[in-house]
Design a protein around this motif. Structure first.
Motif, PDB file in Angstrom:
ATOM      1  N   PHE A  97      90.016  53.402  40.131  1.00  9.98           N
ATOM      2  CA  PHE A  97      91.002  52.425  40.591  1.00  9.98           C
ATOM      3  C   PHE A  97      92.431  52.927  40.404  1.00  9.98           C
ATOM      4  O   PHE A  97      93.318  52.594  41.184  1.00  9.98           O
ATOM      5  N   ALA A  98      92.660  53.743  39.378  1.00  6.81           N
ATOM      6  CA  ALA A  98      94.013  54.267  39.148  1.00  6.81           C
ATOM      7  C   ALA A  98      94.442  55.210  40.261  1.00  6.81           C
ATOM      8  O   ALA A  98      95.590  55.182  40.722  1.00  6.81           O
ATOM      9  N   ALA A  99      93.491  56.053  40.712  1.00  6.18           N
ATOM     10  CA  ALA A  99      93.810  57.033  41.752  1.00  6.18           C
ATOM     11  C   ALA A  99      93.479  56.512  43.153  1.00  6.18           C
ATOM     12  O   ALA A  99      93.774  57.188  44.145  1.00  6.18           O
ATOM     13  N   ASN A 100      92.831  55.337  43.235  1.00  6.19           N
ATOM     14  CA  ASN A 100      92.429  54.758  44.517  1.00  6.19           C
ATOM     15  C   ASN A 100      91.512  55.704  45.297  1.00  6.19           C
ATOM     16  O   ASN A 100      91.655  55.915  46.495  1.00  6.19           O
ATOM     17  N   THR A 101      90.541  56.283  44.569  1.00  4.31           N
ATOM     18  CA  THR A 101      89.617  57.233  45.172  1.00  4.31           C
ATOM     19  C   THR A 101      88.179  56.914  44.773  1.00  4.31           C
ATOM     20  O   THR A 101      87.920  56.150  43.842  1.00  4.31           O
ATOM     21  N   LYS A 121      89.705  59.550  49.202  1.00  2.00           N
ATOM     22  CA  LYS A 121      90.595  58.394  49.234  1.00  2.00           C
ATOM     23  C   LYS A 121      89.837  57.180  49.774  1.00  2.00           C
ATOM     24  O   LYS A 121      89.025  57.307  50.691  1.00  2.00           O
ATOM     25  N   LEU A 122      90.128  56.016  49.229  1.00  2.00           N
ATOM     26  CA  LEU A 122      89.367  54.824  49.582  1.00  2.00           C
ATOM     27  C   LEU A 122      89.513  54.413  51.042  1.00  2.00           C
ATOM     28  O   LEU A 122      88.740  53.601  51.526  1.00  2.00           O
ATOM     29  N   GLU A 123      90.482  54.978  51.729  1.00  2.12           N
ATOM     30  CA  GLU A 123      90.619  54.634  53.149  1.00  2.12           C
ATOM     31  C   GLU A 123      89.913  55.637  54.056  1.00  2.12           C
ATOM     32  O   GLU A 123      89.913  55.476  55.280  1.00  2.12           O
ATOM     33  N   VAL A 130      81.843  51.745  53.063  1.00  4.24           N
ATOM     34  CA  VAL A 130      80.887  50.918  52.335  1.00  4.24           C
ATOM     35  C   VAL A 130      81.614  50.067  51.295  1.00  4.24           C
ATOM     36  O   VAL A 130      81.373  48.862  51.165  1.00  4.24           O
ATOM     37  N   ALA A 131      82.510  50.711  50.541  1.00  2.00           N
ATOM     38  CA  ALA A 131      83.230  50.014  49.479  1.00  2.00           C
ATOM     39  C   ALA A 131      84.144  48.923  50.030  1.00  2.00           C
ATOM     40  O   ALA A 131      84.224  47.827  49.465  1.00  2.00           O
ATOM     41  N   LEU A 132      84.807  49.210  51.124  1.00  2.00           N
ATOM     42  CA  LEU A 132      85.751  48.249  51.686  1.00  2.00           C
ATOM     43  C   LEU A 132      85.049  47.085  52.392  1.00  2.00           C
ATOM     44  O   LEU A 132      85.476  45.937  52.297  1.00  2.00           O
ATOM     45  N   GLU A 133      83.942  47.374  53.097  1.00 12.19           N
ATOM     46  CA  GLU A 133      83.231  46.328  53.829  1.00 12.19           C
ATOM     47  C   GLU A 133      82.211  45.599  52.963  1.00 12.19           C
ATOM     48  O   GLU A 133      81.745  44.525  53.321  1.00 12.19           O
ATOM     49  N   ASN A 148      85.440  62.735  60.830  1.00 14.40           N
ATOM     50  CA  ASN A 148      84.789  62.619  59.532  1.00 14.40           C
ATOM     51  C   ASN A 148      85.318  63.587  58.479  1.00 14.40           C
ATOM     52  O   ASN A 148      85.051  63.434  57.299  1.00 14.40           O
ATOM     53  N   GLY A 149      86.042  64.608  58.881  1.00  9.59           N
ATOM     54  CA  GLY A 149      86.676  65.497  57.925  1.00  9.59           C
ATOM     55  C   GLY A 149      85.704  66.201  56.994  1.00  9.59           C
ATOM     56  O   GLY A 149      84.826  66.939  57.433  1.00  9.59           O
TER      57      GLY A 149
END
Length: 228
Positions: A97-101, A121-123, A130-133, A148-149
């Protein structure tokens, strides 16, 4: 017994033959009754799978209750996931959560070390989705995704052709993602998805227990310092 259909498919059958006799005790004719056992066999197989699933969840519960350390519990869970979900690899990514990753925690079944370097990165990426939805995400043919990088290269290197991810949720907050990978195209039914989701729930419990232990240790340290 099995009946070989002209299509090449083997069909399980039950064959019952009755003989009929005349007044002198001689066989006059036979009647044969054939029953297709496909549905019965499928029902029996489903029951066996459900028993295996429940047994696995109980084993994981015991491991979480007795294990010293979150990674040991998650390692046991990913091993069970590969076996019972019939996938080629599994991994757990945890939210920083600190690094948003999302960062790699444990994994099994990979041919390369690329997964261990994952720090997403969470985005970005499927795990972030999965985490966001906050629900299961399934992605066929991920190597066809030009956006997809990192995962595009990762999937090519490890020959993965299919992806499923499930969120680890504690009290409404996503703390990680359970990912499973396939090297062949296999259609998954709702029973499979439900068990996959249950495994993600067990992984969330393991993470939560580790957090409780860490917090307890921190509280003990603070009490000792205050006493000193």
């Amino acid at each position: 017994k099995e009946y070989l259909h002209k299509s090449g498919k083997r069909i399980p059958i039950e064959l019952v033959v009755h003989a009929f006799y005349d007044t002198d005790g001689n066989v006059t004719h036979y009647y044969a009754f054939i029953t297709d056992l496909t549905q019965r066999k499928q029902a029996e197989e489903k029951i066996r799978r459900q028993i295996d699933y429940l047994t696995a969840l109980q084993d994981i519960d015991r491991t979480i209750a007795s294990a010293f350390g979150m990674k040991l519990s998650l390692k046991a869970l990913t091993s069970k996931a590969i076996s019972l979900l019939a996938v080629d690899a599994a991994a757990v990514m945890l939210v920083d959560f600190a690094a948003n990753t999302l960062q790699y925690a444990v994994g099994e079944g990979f041919r390369t070390d690329l997964s261990k370097a994952a720090n997403i990165k969470l985005e970005n990426g499927y795990a972030s989705r999965v985490a966001l939805e906050q629900h299961i995400v399934k992605v066929p043919n991920p190597t066809d995704d030009p956006n997809n990088g990192f995962l595009t290269e990762f999937f090519k290197e490890d020959n993965f052709v299919n992806y499923h991810g499930a969120p680890l949720i504690i009290k409404g907050k996503v703390v990680g993602v359970l990912e499973v990978f396939h090297r062949s195209f296999v259609k998954r039914d709702q029973e499979w998805l439900d068990f996959f989701n249950a495994l993600a729930g067990q992984a969330a419990i393991a993470v939560h227990n580790a957090e409780l232990i860490d917090n307890l240790q921190l509280s003990n340290d603070e009490l000792i310092q205050a006493y000193d």
